[in-house]
Design a protein around this motif. Structure first.
Motif, short mmCIF file in Angstrom:
data_model
loop_
_atom_site.label_atom_id
_atom_site.label_comp_id
_atom_site.label_asym_id
_atom_site.label_seq_id
_atom_site.Cartn_x
_atom_site.Cartn_y
_atom_site.Cartn_z
N TRP A 1 0.73 -1.32 -0.06
CA TRP A 1 0.03 -0.19 0.03
C TRP A 1 0.96 1.10 -0.23
O TRP A 1 0.46 2.35 -0.63
N VAL B 1 -8.69 -3.92 -5.08
CA VAL B 1 -8.66 -2.61 -4.91
C VAL B 1 -7.67 -1.81 -5.34
O VAL B 1 -7.71 -0.82 -5.91
N SER C 1 -5.83 4.33 4.98
CA SER C 1 -6.77 3.64 5.82
C SER C 1 -7.00 2.29 5.49
O SER C 1 -7.00 1.32 6.18
N LEU C 2 -6.58 2.20 4.19
CA LEU C 2 -6.61 0.79 3.66
C LEU C 2 -5.39 -0.15 4.01
O LEU C 2 -5.45 -1.49 4.26
N SER D 1 -6.64 -3.97 3.33
CA SER D 1 -7.75 -4.40 2.44
C SER D 1 -7.41 -4.64 0.84
O SER D 1 -7.63 -3.84 0.35
N LEU E 1 -13.17 -5.27 2.16
CA LEU E 1 -13.51 -4.05 2.64
C LEU E 1 -14.58 -4.39 3.61
O LEU E 1 -15.07 -3.48 4.35
N GLN F 1 -14.65 2.84 8.47
CA GLN F 1 -15.47 2.64 7.29
C GLN F 1 -16.20 3.96 6.86
O GLN F 1 -16.06 3.97 5.52
N VAL G 1 -13.33 5.83 4.81
CA VAL G 1 -13.36 5.27 3.32
C VAL G 1 -14.32 5.49 2.68
O VAL G 1 -14.02 5.80 1.41
#
Length: 360
Positions: free
Chosen positions: A129, A184, A227-228, A233, A239, A249, A252
């Motif tokens: 990420w 994603v 955040s991910l 995720s 997710l 959540q 996001v």
């Protein structure tokens, strides 16, 4: 990566130094050298996780960037044969369209713009990420700056038309490519392609608008990727795990919708400013770009409904639960009402006047 902080910081410093060296030079050889230093610093960051997917993505990225750098130096050689100078300031006077097209094609390859966009989703699908965040934000700074400089040196109608076509094509491909994606990372890569189309379109109309749009995109992307990264995720089905953290959540979901350009959120306001600036000159290209943006918003809404349904399924919302999570509806109302106030009040008129004032 955080387990060996000095190792990571060393290569991050090399990467940042290469970018700064490139954007502060007027000599084409120095610009090329800065891009290569940036590449040397970024490649160890890509492969530090020692995963097979990261190594594969790093090899793909190296090949693509080497191809873009070779076209960049080849275009500068074409310019040198006419002007006998390596300085960028002399490149717009010579009028050699072949050297200019070669230069700007190399920048298109490095950025992942249409029609050289196919490498970006496959590369991002195998990266971590943090690497994806750097690839979609910092690695775009130097090529975009060089593209702005080239536009200032060559403002012919042919170049204007080419960049508008590239921007419209990138927006459409960014929308079409993400429709059938379940990863994603690949979905965000196609989103990056679409946003790069809007940025390139803004370059030919107003440098100030381009900087504003890119700044908004960077801010939203940093929040989404962090955040991910926190929950790791990687797939669309993952997710649903964010439902364990209500505020995460919600953040996001709001950021994804903002990145998709849903009115009246921040991502929509930046696109609206680009539309206001570009509509008088190239409304046909803007229509195509809006269609591509709507397609991008479609798969973001799909993620939104998936996450929302999983959240409602896990929590049977009663009046007591709503009162305990009162910040959630308040946050949603603030986003909606705040955006509507910007669109309907005198602030929007002042914003429009500011955009018109800063046009070149």
């Amino acid at each position: 990566m955080l387990s060996s902080l000095p190792f990571s910081l060393m290569f991050l410093v090399i990467m940042v130094t290469g970018t700064l060296f490139s954007v502060s030079s007027i000599h084409w050889l120095a610009i090329w050298s800065g891009l290569e230093i940036n590449l040397i610093g970024f490649l160890p960051v890509l492969v530090y996780g020692k995963k097979i997917s990261e190594s594969e993505s790093a090899v793909k990225y190296f090949i693509i960037q080497a191809m873009g750098s070779s076209m960049l130096i080849f275009g500068s050689l074409i310019i040198y044969t006419s002007t006998f100078s390596w300085e960028m300031v002399n490149s717009g006077v010579m009028g050699i369209i072949g050297g200019f097209i070669t230069l700007i094609s190399g920048l298109f390859i490095k950025l992942g713009l249409f029609p050289f966009h196919y490498w970006l989703p496959s590369v991002m699908a195998g990266l971590s990420w943090l690497s994806c965040l750097l690839l979609t934000t910092w690695q775009k700074v130097a090529p975009l700056y060089l593209m702005v400089c080239l536009m200032e040196l060559n403002q012919s109608y042919e170049v204007f038309l080419i960049l508008c076509m590239i921007g419209a094509g990138s927006s459409v491909m960014g929308g079409l490519g993400g429709l059938n994606q379940t990863q994603v990372r690949a979905l965000l890569a196609y989103s990056s392609i679409g946003h790069l189309g809007w940025i390139v379109f803004a370059i030919v109309h107003s440098e100030w608008v381009m900087k504003m749009y890119f700044a908004v995109y960077v801010m939203v992307s940093v929040c989404i990727f962090m955040s991910l990264w926190y929950k790791d995720s990687g797939m669309a089905k993952d997710l649903d795990n964010l439902s364990e953290h209500n505020f995460l959540q919600l953040g996001v979901v709001v950021l994804l919708l903002s990145l998709g350009g849903l009115p009246p959120m921040l991502g929509f306001i930046s696109k609206l400013i680009v539309i206001l600036v570009g509509a008088p000159k190239s409304y046909l290209f803007l229509m195509v770009m809006v269609i591509g943006s709507v397609m991008s918003l479609f798969y973001y809404l799909g993620l939104f409904f998936s996450m929302s349904l999983s959240w409602f399924k896990k929590y049977e919302l009663t009046d007591m639960q709503l009162s305990n999570n009162a910040l959630i509806p308040l946050t949603i109302m603030f986003n909606l009402v705040g955006g509507l106030l910007i669109l309907s009040s005198n602030m929007f008129n002042s914003l429009y006047a500011l955009v018109i004032f800063y046009q070149p």
